[in-house]
Structure formats: structure tokens, C-alpha cells
Design a protein around this motif. Sequence first.
Motif, short mmCIF file in Angstrom:
data_model
loop_
_atom_site.label_atom_id
_atom_site.label_comp_id
_atom_site.label_asym_id
_atom_site.label_seq_id
_atom_site.Cartn_x
_atom_site.Cartn_y
_atom_site.Cartn_z
N ALA A 208 15.95 16.02 -4.22
CA ALA A 208 17.36 15.62 -4.31
C ALA A 208 18.11 16.68 -5.08
O ALA A 208 17.65 17.15 -6.14
CB ALA A 208 17.49 14.26 -5.01
N TYR A 211 18.86 16.09 -8.73
CA TYR A 211 17.71 15.66 -9.53
C TYR A 211 16.60 16.71 -9.42
O TYR A 211 15.78 16.66 -8.51
CB TYR A 211 17.19 14.31 -9.04
N LEU A 215 13.47 12.50 -6.96
CA LEU A 215 13.57 11.04 -7.06
C LEU A 215 12.20 10.45 -6.74
O LEU A 215 11.51 10.91 -5.83
CB LEU A 215 14.61 10.50 -6.09
N ASP A 229 15.13 6.76 -10.64
CA ASP A 229 15.51 7.93 -11.43
C ASP A 229 14.55 7.97 -12.61
O ASP A 229 14.60 7.11 -13.50
CB ASP A 229 16.95 7.80 -11.91
N LEU A 236 17.03 2.50 -8.50
CA LEU A 236 18.19 2.87 -7.69
C LEU A 236 18.31 2.02 -6.43
O LEU A 236 19.42 1.68 -6.02
CB LEU A 236 18.10 4.35 -7.30
N CYS A 289 15.53 8.14 3.46
CA CYS A 289 16.04 8.25 2.09
C CYS A 289 17.29 9.10 2.09
O CYS A 289 17.29 10.23 2.61
CB CYS A 289 14.97 8.87 1.17
N PRO A 291 19.48 10.88 -0.51
CA PRO A 291 19.61 11.24 -1.93
C PRO A 291 21.04 11.17 -2.44
O PRO A 291 21.27 10.91 -3.63
CB PRO A 291 19.07 12.68 -1.99
N ARG A 294 21.60 7.58 -2.86
CA ARG A 294 20.44 7.04 -3.59
C ARG A 294 20.02 5.69 -3.01
O ARG A 294 19.87 4.70 -3.72
CB ARG A 294 20.75 6.92 -5.08
N THR A 295 19.81 5.70 -1.69
CA THR A 295 19.45 4.47 -0.99
C THR A 295 18.26 4.69 -0.07
O THR A 295 17.97 5.81 0.36
CB THR A 295 20.63 3.94 -0.15
#
Length: 423
Positions: A208, A211, A215, A229, A236, A289, A291, A294-295
Motif C-alpha cells: 500500500a 503504508y 497492510l 493497520d 480497517l 483489496c 489500499p 482500505r477495504t
Amino acid sequence: MEDGETNKDVEVAPALIAVQPNQRSVAVAVGADLRVFNLHAGSAASLVDESGSSFHKDFIRAIRFGAKGKLFVSSGDDKIVKIWSVEYWRCICTVSSEKRVTAVAISNDGSYVCFADKFGVVWVVDLTGYDGNQPLVNKKATPLLSHYCSIITSLEFSLDGQFIVSADRDFKIRVTVFPSNPINGAHEIQSFCLGHTEFVSCVAFVQAQDYPHGLLISGSGDSTVRLWDIVSGALLDTCEVATKAGLLESNNDKSEERDHAVTDLCTILDGLLIAVAIQSFQGIVLLKCNPATRTLSVSKLVSIEGGAFVPTSLGNGASTGILWMVTGVSNLPGSSCPSFARVRAISGFDVEQEPTVVEHDKIPGGEQLLENLQGSASVDDAVFLAAAEAVKTAMCNLLIKKQYPAENRESKKRTRNDKKFKL
């Protein structure tokens, strides 16, 4: 299980699969047997162990390639950790464990091998400065961290190598700062990722942009995959994969959840897709996913036709879009084929294609690979289904904590054999 009674069925071990990041080799473990096929050479790899000891003597419970593909680790119930140099498939180091090993991990730079035992202790082996030319002798493991008597089910390094993540049967995911000198122990806990309602079976990282550590995704006996996270430990998103796949109704039935536990997950295309294996599903569930938001969401169900194939382990080479799967078991009681493994592959993971199961004659390595990794025993659907049920029972016995009525608890306290008596 509600009575706290232990199932006396014979213990079995599921087949495992691991793929070298550049997909030069594919490894399968079933029971104490480790099989490796070199895709580049088109032949089985010859494993060489000059340590003076034999190969594994009991069930292999964990196998792993390093991020750079130069090291491979195998370990399990024989309390032996074997570290292999992949270039020549030579065992360069054999390390003894005090307890049975349940999970392994290799640091991103290949300098450290970590393994976890059944009593919840994570150990580290220092390989700093190893050039790959000579075997390592007299190497010992030192304790890194502990979950205090909770079976550790999965170990994973963050994408930047700054953290090591350990998951256990008590629903916990611990994120620990990996120190510059881990031989002295890891004492700084970054966070705990709490939210699963059953044992955590597997963890992995997805890339991500915002990040650098990545993640974290986790699968569990509660039939969910969750996104975290790790810096803050914040949950998340949660995807109820068994419910989305139509295997489980949204009724919060704990016993039903256990029948549809997530057994393994594997990231594809840098984590944009996540393949999920569920105990009762003959195929995989593909998650998407995102990023940015964030789902997690279900993208597709990929069923495997022509046999009762319930994957026990998943693997993917980072440089390809092929997902490898294995189903199988060792020590299956009452069967004419007590130990077997069957390998399949899925390709077509991009925006222009639909993922499809690769035919046997088109699988990388072809019939030669299947012959070496699977063995030649003929297995019918009834044996496949019996194996899936045996693996489910074994996981239940090992990872689901037994609940005893109050009167039983008092009786067990009075009769326990580990009391300390004052002299």
C-alpha cells in the motif's frame, strides 16, 4: 468440544505447498516427506543433507522460502528446523527446538530465521554474514519473544522488515518491533490487532502506497478475513468470506463458523487480489483489496471441478500470476491411501482474463512435476472428502480452546498433576 472432551482420533497432517518467489522451484510437504521440483531444470530437485542426521522423522508443519528465494526452511513435529540453500538444495544448518514447531519465517534480507513452537515461544537463528558456500555447524536458536503458552499459528515479517507479526490460537495478532540485534530478544511491542473471535490461522501482507510496512490481512476460524493497520493495530475492514461464498448464513453460529474456517490465504499481484482457502469449499475465494479505501470485497469464486479438491495450502511466485494449490494428508486412518498429495494451479489473474484452473497437461512442469510432487497412488473422491474432514477435525482439536463446565473445572484443579508442594 463444549464438554472439554478430547477427541482421540489419530492425528493427521495436511499437505503443504511453497513456491520460490521467482517460481524456479515448487515444494510440497506431506507427512515427513519433502518433495521439491525445479521448474527451471524440469526435474525433481535432489535434496542433500550432510548434517549426519536423516531428513524429517515426523510430520512437517511449516515450510517457507525466503523473500529473495535463496533460503528454504522446513520444520515440524520432530523438533528439528532445517535450513536449505536453494541453489544446490543442500541443508546448510539443522537446529534443534525444545518443542514441536508450528510456524517459520525468514527475514527479508535472509539474515535471520525465526520459528515458533507449540508453547508460544518464537526463536531466532542468526545467519548474518553467511555466504552460502559452507554448511553452518553448532548453530543454536535463542528466544525472541513469547505468547505465553498459546500455540502460534503464523509468523510474518512486514514488507520493510521493521516488524515481525505473530498470530495465535487465542484470537491475538501481535506486532513486535524486530530489533537490530534480535539475539538479545525483542522487547518492544508495537501493537495488538484484536477482533477475531476464533483462532487466527494465517497472516500475510499487501502493498500500500501510504503504508511502507504494508497492510496486514488475516484469516481465522471465525470464517472471516480482516484488514489491519499494524502501526496502530486498527481494524480497517472485515470480510465474512464464508458468508459471501454462500457457505454460511449470517446467524452468528459459532459451531457453523468452525466448519468453514479459513485455512490459508495467499496474495496475488502485490496483494491486489487475495486467494482464500476455506475448509469446506472445493476451490478458492478471490478477494479484492483496495489500499486507497482500505477495504476488502469478494471478487470471484473459483471452483475446482472433477474431484473433491479442498485446498489445504496455497502458494504463489511473486513474479508470476499463477496460484499453486495442494490438497492432501498424511496418516489418514482407515484408508487404502493413508498419505497423498494432489497439486493444482490457477492462472489468468489480470484485468483482461478470468482466473481458470490449469489443465494437467498445461501446468508448469507438466506431468513430470505432478508425478514428483503428488506421487503415483490413485485417489478417489471419497478419500479426498475423508481427508478434508480429518484435517478439519485435527485443526479443531489443536486450535479451538476447550470449554469446561464450572464443576468440571474444580474437579480438574483438584486432580491436576503439576501442583507445587511446599516442603
